[in-house]
Design a protein around this motif. Structure first.
Motif, PDB file in Angstrom:
ATOM      1  N   GLY A  19      -2.597 -20.633 -21.579  1.00  0.00           N
ATOM      2  CA  GLY A  19      -3.108 -19.405 -20.981  1.00  0.00           C
ATOM      3  C   GLY A  19      -4.338 -18.902 -21.698  1.00  0.00           C
ATOM      4  O   GLY A  19      -4.324 -18.721 -22.926  1.00  0.00           O
ATOM      5  N   ALA A  20      -5.427 -18.683 -20.952  1.00  0.00           N
ATOM      6  CA  ALA A  20      -6.691 -18.230 -21.536  1.00  0.00           C
ATOM      7  C   ALA A  20      -7.011 -16.793 -21.163  1.00  0.00           C
ATOM      8  O   ALA A  20      -8.178 -16.400 -21.122  1.00  0.00           O
ATOM      9  N   ARG A  43      -4.866 -23.019 -16.354  1.00  0.00           N
ATOM     10  CA  ARG A  43      -4.695 -23.657 -15.050  1.00  0.00           C
ATOM     11  C   ARG A  43      -5.892 -23.453 -14.127  1.00  0.00           C
ATOM     12  O   ARG A  43      -6.122 -24.242 -13.211  1.00  0.00           O
ATOM     13  N   SER A  44      -6.667 -22.379 -14.293  1.00  0.00           N
ATOM     14  CA  SER A  44      -7.834 -22.127 -13.441  1.00  0.00           C
ATOM     15  C   SER A  44      -9.110 -22.588 -14.138  1.00  0.00           C
ATOM     16  O   SER A  44      -9.098 -23.000 -15.295  1.00  0.00           O
ATOM     17  N   PHE A 176      -9.650 -26.442 -19.145  1.00  0.00           N
ATOM     18  CA  PHE A 176      -9.536 -25.645 -17.937  1.00  0.00           C
ATOM     19  C   PHE A 176      -9.082 -26.534 -16.774  1.00  0.00           C
ATOM     20  O   PHE A 176      -9.083 -27.754 -16.862  1.00  0.00           O
ATOM     21  N   ASN A 177      -8.707 -25.897 -15.668  1.00  0.00           N
ATOM     22  CA  ASN A 177      -8.163 -26.622 -14.509  1.00  0.00           C
ATOM     23  C   ASN A 177      -7.007 -27.523 -14.916  1.00  0.00           C
ATOM     24  O   ASN A 177      -6.839 -28.621 -14.372  1.00  0.00           O
ATOM     25  N   THR A 178      -6.225 -27.067 -15.856  1.00  0.00           N
ATOM     26  CA  THR A 178      -5.133 -27.878 -16.392  1.00  0.00           C
ATOM     27  C   THR A 178      -3.834 -27.073 -16.372  1.00  0.00           C
ATOM     28  O   THR A 178      -3.721 -26.049 -17.038  1.00  0.00           O
ATOM     29  N   LEU A 179      -2.881 -27.563 -15.613  1.00  0.00           N
ATOM     30  CA  LEU A 179      -1.571 -26.938 -15.539  1.00  0.00           C
ATOM     31  C   LEU A 179      -0.640 -27.577 -16.559  1.00  0.00           C
ATOM     32  O   LEU A 179      -0.526 -28.799 -16.621  1.00  0.00           O
ATOM     33  N   HIS A 187       5.958 -31.034 -27.535  1.00  0.00           N
ATOM     34  CA  HIS A 187       5.406 -31.923 -26.511  1.00  0.00           C
ATOM     35  C   HIS A 187       4.957 -31.094 -25.311  1.00  0.00           C
ATOM     36  O   HIS A 187       5.698 -30.225 -24.831  1.00  0.00           O
ATOM     37  N   LEU A 188       3.737 -31.375 -24.828  1.00  0.00           N
ATOM     38  CA  LEU A 188       3.225 -30.697 -23.639  1.00  0.00           C
ATOM     39  C   LEU A 188       2.901 -31.733 -22.585  1.00  0.00           C
ATOM     40  O   LEU A 188       2.139 -32.682 -22.842  1.00  0.00           O
ATOM     41  N   SER A 189       3.472 -31.562 -21.413  1.00  0.00           N
ATOM     42  CA  SER A 189       3.165 -32.411 -20.265  1.00  0.00           C
ATOM     43  C   SER A 189       2.239 -31.626 -19.340  1.00  0.00           C
ATOM     44  O   SER A 189       2.618 -30.557 -18.837  1.00  0.00           O
ATOM     45  N   THR A 190       1.012 -32.121 -19.132  1.00  0.00           N
ATOM     46  CA  THR A 190       0.013 -31.384 -18.373  1.00  0.00           C
ATOM     47  C   THR A 190      -0.627 -32.277 -17.325  1.00  0.00           C
ATOM     48  O   THR A 190      -0.483 -33.497 -17.342  1.00  0.00           O
ATOM     49  N   THR A 191      -1.394 -31.666 -16.434  1.00  0.00           N
ATOM     50  CA  THR A 191      -2.136 -32.431 -15.440  1.00  0.00           C
ATOM     51  C   THR A 191      -3.312 -33.174 -16.058  1.00  0.00           C
ATOM     52  O   THR A 191      -3.943 -33.984 -15.392  1.00  0.00           O
TER      53      THR A 191
END
Length: 394
Positions: A19-20, A43-44, A176-179, A187-191
């Protein structure tokens, strides 16, 4: 986190922030200035949530005594520090809270006598000649004005992107643009792929579904929806202070629990019940471009309905024109949305040994967020207790 890995491997992450918005950026700043490698996921394509949609107020005077007042004062110092380095506007004229009636004036008097000195609010009550000479007499139709001298004005749509750029210059990496689909045990699972971090801080605003829906569901959190305006005066109005009215005496914790505040609430209910029904209190924040951010209303629910109510906008425009003594041209209308109705004004909730969720449950993230990030990161580094508004005193 005291034994944080100092590995300089470019793929190593000490602190991952999800979150930014201002709360996420606050944690990123607190971590990077301690020499940690920080990565922020948003995410945006740019911050567009509550932090951009607000008034841009660093409000100290309105915070209740105790932890929230302490956070606001600490955040003020951090904003001034960052404004110089990140090159954004932080105006220090303060706020003017105008009392229009005897009931509103009574709250301001009680605040000055009972609360201001005891708890260290930097404020003064303007009456008589002081009020009549203010802005060349523009506000002489009011009864009195509380001048809160510690309050800042921050133009959010410039300050937040400038803070992102500054953090990038300090070594913070942004995706950015990353969910972020999942964050557990480092561990982080992202797009954008899979990542590992020593510590993850989730500042997901009013998104209670994407991450930890089970845990957040137990907290019975709500969303607050606001109607907001940007307007231009039809005549020259070189306003440097943010402006409120006695309506705010029923809204902000510095005033709302004073015995005299009940009189203001009753007066609103008797004379203008629509204001109470829509949760309207006036706040006008001048931008650096001689425009005015005006609001706001409050609707609380599980979701934020997309439909604006024109009655609400007209009520706010009328309040602003009456207070300022000038006609306004509306330039923009939008909805603000923030997380609300939590277990307190904020929460810092451990999920596992490496994951913490930090949320605001009120609309004052710009006012207190920088200090909250500082305290959370400090607590995690020291192995200390996380901030808790129910037990912290200042």
């Amino acid at each position: 986190m005291g034994n944080i890995n100092t590995n300089t491997n470019k793929d190593h992450i000490d602190v991952a922030v999800v979150g930014a918005g201002i709360l996420g950026l606050a944690h990123a700043f607190a971590a990077v200035k301690r020499g940690l490698r920080v990565v922020v996921f948003e995410r945006s394509s740019t911050p567009i949530g509550a932090s951009i949609r607000n008034f841009g107020m660093g409000l100290v005077t309105g915070q209740p005594p105790g932890v929230m007042l302490g956070l606001a004062k600490q955040s003020r110092a951090l904003w001034l520090h960052l404004a110089q380095r990140a090159n954004f506007s932080a105006r220090e004229a303060g706020t003017l809270l105008f009392a229009r009636t005897a009931a509103e004036h009574a709250v301001l008097e009680e605040f000055m006598i009972v609360r201001a000195r005891q708890h260290g609010y930097d404020a003064s009550l303007l009456e008589g000649t002081q009020l009549e000479t203010l802005y060349g007499g523009r506000f002489r139709h009011h009864r009195s004005a509380l001048h809160g001298t510690q309050d800042l004005q921050l133009y959010s749509r410039e300050a937040v992107p400038a803070l992102v750029c500054y953090l990038q210059s300090q070594g913070v990496q942004f995706h950015f643009n990353t969910l972020v689909r999942e964050a557990r045990d480092g561990h982080l699972s992202t797009t954008a792929g899979e990542f590992r971090a020593e510590r993850t801080i989730v500042c997901s605003g009013h998104d209670y579904q994407t991450l930890f829906a089970d845990k957040l569901g137990e907290m019975n959190l709500k969303v607050c929806r606001l109607q907001m305006l940007r307007a231009a005066p039809q005549e020259r109005l070189p306003l440097t202070h943010a402006v409120l009215t006695g309506l705010s005496c029923t809204h902000y914790g510095a005033f709302s629990d004073l015995p005299s505040a009940a009189g203001v609430h009753a007066e609103i209910e008797a004379k203008a019940p629509a204001l109470n029904r829509h949760g309207i209190h006036l706040l006008v924040s001048p931008t650096p471009y001689q425009e005015l951010i005006i609001g706001d209303s409050h609707y609380y629910g599980v979701d934020a309905p997309p439909f604006n109510n024109e009655e609400i906008d007209q009520l706010m425009i009328g309040l602003a024109e009456d207070t300022l003594g000038v006609k306004l041209n509306v330039l923009e209308r939008w909805q603000g949305v923030y997380g609300s109705k939590g277990p307190g004004p904020f929460s810092a909730t451990p999920i596992d040994d490496r994951t913490t969720v930090v949320l605001m449950h009120t609309g004052i993230g710009m006012s207190v967020g920088l200090a909250l990030g500082e305290r959370v990161i400090g607590a995690l580094l020291d192995g200390a207790r996380l901030p808790d508004p129910a037990v912290d005193k200042n």
